[in-house]
Design a protein around this motif. Structure first.
Motif, PDB file in Angstrom:
ATOM      1  N   LEU A   1      27.973 -28.355 -28.227  1.00  0.00           N
ATOM      2  CA  LEU A   1      27.105 -28.087 -27.080  1.00  0.00           C
ATOM      3  C   LEU A   1      25.978 -29.115 -27.063  1.00  0.00           C
ATOM      4  O   LEU A   1      25.260 -29.279 -28.051  1.00  0.00           O
ATOM      5  N   GLU A   2      25.828 -29.822 -25.933  1.00  0.00           N
ATOM      6  CA  GLU A   2      24.756 -30.815 -25.819  1.00  0.00           C
ATOM      7  C   GLU A   2      23.559 -30.160 -25.134  1.00  0.00           C
ATOM      8  O   GLU A   2      23.633 -29.788 -23.963  1.00  0.00           O
ATOM      9  N   CYS A   3      22.473 -30.037 -25.882  1.00  0.00           N
ATOM     10  CA  CYS A   3      21.366 -29.254 -25.355  1.00  0.00           C
ATOM     11  C   CYS A   3      20.031 -29.876 -25.772  1.00  0.00           C
ATOM     12  O   CYS A   3      20.002 -30.837 -26.538  1.00  0.00           O
ATOM     13  N   THR A   4      18.940 -29.341 -25.239  1.00  0.00           N
ATOM     14  CA  THR A   4      17.617 -29.864 -25.597  1.00  0.00           C
ATOM     15  C   THR A   4      16.686 -28.705 -25.946  1.00  0.00           C
ATOM     16  O   THR A   4      16.890 -27.580 -25.510  1.00  0.00           O
ATOM     17  N   ILE A   5      15.663 -29.013 -26.715  1.00  0.00           N
ATOM     18  CA  ILE A   5      14.641 -28.034 -27.056  1.00  0.00           C
ATOM     19  C   ILE A   5      13.871 -27.672 -25.774  1.00  0.00           C
ATOM     20  O   ILE A   5      13.478 -28.557 -25.019  1.00  0.00           O
ATOM     21  N   ASN A   6      13.664 -26.417 -25.549  1.00  0.00           N
ATOM     22  CA  ASN A   6      12.973 -25.886 -24.360  1.00  0.00           C
ATOM     23  C   ASN A   6      13.717 -26.223 -23.064  1.00  0.00           C
ATOM     24  O   ASN A   6      13.182 -26.043 -21.979  1.00  0.00           O
ATOM     25  N   GLY A   7      14.940 -26.751 -23.190  1.00  0.00           N
ATOM     26  CA  GLY A   7      15.732 -27.070 -21.997  1.00  0.00           C
ATOM     27  C   GLY A   7      15.166 -28.222 -21.184  1.00  0.00           C
ATOM     28  O   GLY A   7      15.475 -28.363 -20.004  1.00  0.00           O
TER      29      GLY A   7
ATOM     30  N   GLN B   1      43.281 -33.952 -31.261  1.00  0.00           N
ATOM     31  CA  GLN B   1      42.668 -35.001 -32.091  1.00  0.00           C
ATOM     32  C   GLN B   1      41.191 -35.229 -31.739  1.00  0.00           C
ATOM     33  O   GLN B   1      40.572 -36.178 -32.206  1.00  0.00           O
ATOM     34  N   ALA B   2      40.635 -34.371 -30.871  1.00  0.00           N
ATOM     35  CA  ALA B   2      39.229 -34.537 -30.483  1.00  0.00           C
ATOM     36  C   ALA B   2      38.520 -33.183 -30.392  1.00  0.00           C
ATOM     37  O   ALA B   2      39.150 -32.150 -30.171  1.00  0.00           O
ATOM     38  N   ILE B   3      37.213 -33.233 -30.585  1.00  0.00           N
ATOM     39  CA  ILE B   3      36.380 -32.045 -30.397  1.00  0.00           C
ATOM     40  C   ILE B   3      35.987 -32.014 -28.920  1.00  0.00           C
ATOM     41  O   ILE B   3      35.621 -33.048 -28.360  1.00  0.00           O
ATOM     42  N   ILE B   4      36.056 -30.840 -28.296  1.00  0.00           N
ATOM     43  CA  ILE B   4      35.632 -30.745 -26.896  1.00  0.00           C
ATOM     44  C   ILE B   4      34.145 -30.377 -26.873  1.00  0.00           C
ATOM     45  O   ILE B   4      33.705 -29.421 -27.517  1.00  0.00           O
ATOM     46  N   SER B   5      33.386 -31.176 -26.136  1.00  0.00           N
ATOM     47  CA  SER B   5      31.938 -30.984 -26.035  1.00  0.00           C
ATOM     48  C   SER B   5      31.569 -30.722 -24.582  1.00  0.00           C
ATOM     49  O   SER B   5      32.308 -31.104 -23.674  1.00  0.00           O
ATOM     50  N   VAL B   6      30.422 -30.077 -24.356  1.00  0.00           N
ATOM     51  CA  VAL B   6      29.954 -29.894 -22.977  1.00  0.00           C
ATOM     52  C   VAL B   6      28.499 -30.323 -22.835  1.00  0.00           C
ATOM     53  O   VAL B   6      27.710 -30.248 -23.775  1.00  0.00           O
ATOM     54  N   HIS B   7      28.180 -30.777 -21.636  1.00  0.00           N
ATOM     55  CA  HIS B   7      26.843 -31.263 -21.285  1.00  0.00           C
ATOM     56  C   HIS B   7      26.594 -30.755 -19.867  1.00  0.00           C
ATOM     57  O   HIS B   7      27.490 -30.797 -19.044  1.00  0.00           O
ATOM     58  N   GLY B   8      25.380 -30.283 -19.576  1.00  0.00           N
ATOM     59  CA  GLY B   8      25.207 -29.788 -18.217  1.00  0.00           C
ATOM     60  C   GLY B   8      23.764 -29.611 -17.843  1.00  0.00           C
ATOM     61  O   GLY B   8      22.901 -29.418 -18.701  1.00  0.00           O
TER      62      GLY B   8
END
Ligand code: ZN
Length: 545
Positions: free
Chosen positions: A234-240, A205-212
């Motif tokens: 996927l939790e990410c940023t521009i240019n990291g 019932q949920a989407i699995i997300s990652v952050h790191g």
């Protein structure tokens, strides 16, 4: 809800440049700049924008609210706000997100024993109770709730499964697994995600997300392993960009999933040869977004950075070049054009008219108002007088420079003049226009021309600060190239950056400094003008995912 858990058949890109990325020292952005980046992120096609942490500061609240209003449209991305698992955080986030067509509250609480014992001073039973209660509270404001067990990477898996089950039962539709301290390795992360998939009874019932975080340089590798084991966000940023060594870089994840799609397709249950994109990202916007974020945050991109570094597509060694000329595929696994990086073509010159200028800007993706176009055209003509051939990169630098200056209602550079040389004492005169149109002039001497200019500006502006970083890069090759100046200055414990481009690096230096001072000034004014209820916003101690 925009992404319902049982309908997601691709990898969702959750961009946290404006929240986690902005937490990197010196990357502070004002509301107008955040809005500019959010609009570009929407063009890039990110699925979710984490626009800020509304309770953290009034600036964050305002930014989230404006992004929700202007970018969070029906066909736009989901707009997300971060909130600790407390009532005041969640209600503040809900208020800021109200204007969005699709708003998401992202709430979190630590689950590792070390955090429970030393930071929260709570028992496991307490954490289970808070999770149920606070997720349910968030759910009362929006059907789209994300829950993160902070420091999941160091939490006892059995307890983690229990917390996640509670969060989903209370209404969380995305479960995010953060490696807050950047400690986990790819195989371990894959195992962790698989364990969650197999042991949390209501996980479907949920989407699995990652952050790191990238402390060991493993963030992107960890995420890709997570995708293989069932992660779909996927939790990410521009240019990291991000705290310490930063977050997983969006452009690296997207290009890895694209270039190696035949490898990753089966993990999404597709035939290997499927050409359906794995993400919704418009790759041709990657380079532009990367440059915009770098310019506005003042976080420069290292030349050897994957995908967006200036050397990433340069094949300079003789053997390589010969190979590339014979067949691009000998040494290039992807095409520079695919990320929107065109050859540095010479496109315009002194005799190019306004129409040619407008058309080229449009092709580059800049849509300016008539007024902004006029200003940019004046800059272009000035540049064309000094520099025979104007490239796309020059045009990009002009437009961004103009937009950055216009976004801030502060001091403007009217005149800068220096005298220097091997036998002269470097002396600078500057005239600045104050926001209310007053002209102020002062002069100073320094150890060099830039130092003299900065001292003269300081005499006019009179806000105590310390210059901590100064860098000059050329926009294009050649002796007549424009120089891009990026600086950072410190006031109390915060850093502010400024950026500008000009064929004259002294002018660019002066403008970059004024841009940074204007940001500092805006921040001070905002602090001073807070209504009492907003002045209460703010964290007593850092809280992070
Ligand atoms: Zn983080």
């Amino acid at each position: 809800m925009k992404f319902s858990p049982n309908q997601v058949d691709r990898v969702l890109i959750f961009d946290t440049t404006l929240r986690d990325g902005e937490q990197s020292p010196g990357a502070t952005l004002n509301v107008a700049e955040k809005l500019t980046i959010a609009k570009q992120l929407a063009k890039l096609g990110v699925d979710i924008i984490e626009a800020g942490f509304p309770f953290a500061s009034p600036g964050d609240f305002q930014a989230v609210q404006q992004i929700a209003e202007q970018v969070g449209t029906e066909d736009g991305p989901v707009i997300c706000g971060l909130a600790r698992a407390t009532q005041k955080d969640i209600t503040t986030a809900a208020e800021a997100l109200k204007p969005a067509a699709y708003g998401r509250i992202h709430t979190f609480i630590a689950t590792s024993d070390i955090h429970l014992k030393y930071k929260l001073k709570k028992s496991r039973t307490d954490v289970l109770g808070i999770t149920s209660e606070m997720v349910a509270l968030a759910k009362s404001f929006t059907d789209d709730v994300e829950f993160s067990p902070e420091d999941a990477g160091r939490s006892d898996p059995e307890f983690l499964y229990e917390v996640l089950e509670r969060a989903i039962a209370a209404g969380a539709t995305t479960i995010n697994i953060p490696d807050t301290v950047g400690y986990i390795t790819p195989t371990e992360f894959g195992t962790l995600i698989r364990g969650i998939k197999e042991n949390v009874p209501n996980i479907d019932q949920a989407i699995i997300s990652v952050h790191g975080h990238n402390d060991l340089g493993l963030a992107v590798a960890n995420f890709l392993e997570a995708v293989k084991n069932g992660a779909r966000q996927l939790e990410c940023t521009i240019n990291g960009i991000g705290e310490r060594a930063g977050n997983a870089a969006l452009e690296e994840l997207v290009m890895a999933l694209h270039v190696r799609r035949q490898y990753y397709n089966p993990f999404l249950g597709r035939p290997a040869e499927s050409e359906t994109p794995l993400t919704n990202i418009d790759k041709s916007q990657i380079y532009k977004t990367s440059r915009l974020v770098s310019n506005l945050t003042g976080m420069l991109i290292q030349p050897n950075k994957a995908i967006v570094g200036s050397n990433a597509f340069a094949h300079e060694s003789g053997i390589h070049q010969d190979g590339v000329l014979k067949n691009k595929l000998t040494y290039e696994i992807m095409d520079a054009e695919s990320i929107g990086l065109r050859d540095n073509q010479i496109v315009l010159g002194k005799h190019s008219g306004r129409n040619a200028f407008r058309t080229r800007l449009k092709e580059l993706g800049f849509e300016l108002s008539e007024q902004d176009l006029n200003k940019a055209f004046v800059r272009f003509k000035e540049l064309a007088d000094k520099k025979k051939e104007i490239s796309d990169w020059d045009l990009e630098a002009i437009v961004k420079d103009e937009t950055q200056v216009q976004m801030v209602n502060g001091f403007r550079l009217e005149l800068v003049q220096v005298s220097c040389g091997n036998r002269a004492c470097p002396t600078a005169t500057v005239t600045l226009l104050t926001p209310d149109g007053q002209e102020l002039t002062d002069a100073a001497t320094g150890t060099g021309p830039v130092d003299a200019v900065y001292k003269a500006i300081n005499r006019v502006v009179n806000v105590p600060n310390k210059l901590t970083e100064f860098s000059v890069q050329s926009v294009t090759a050649g002796i007549d190239a424009m120089g891009e100046v990026t600086i950072r200055l410190q006031h109390e414990d915060r850093l502010y950056s400024g950026h500008s481009a000009n064929t004259d690096i002294i002018v660019a230096s002066a403008q970059a400094y004024i841009n940074a001072l204007n940001r500092l000034d805006t921040a001070l004014q905002m602090q001073a003008s807070l209504p009492p209820e907003k002045a209460q916003l703010g964290l007593e101690e850092p809280a992070r995912v």
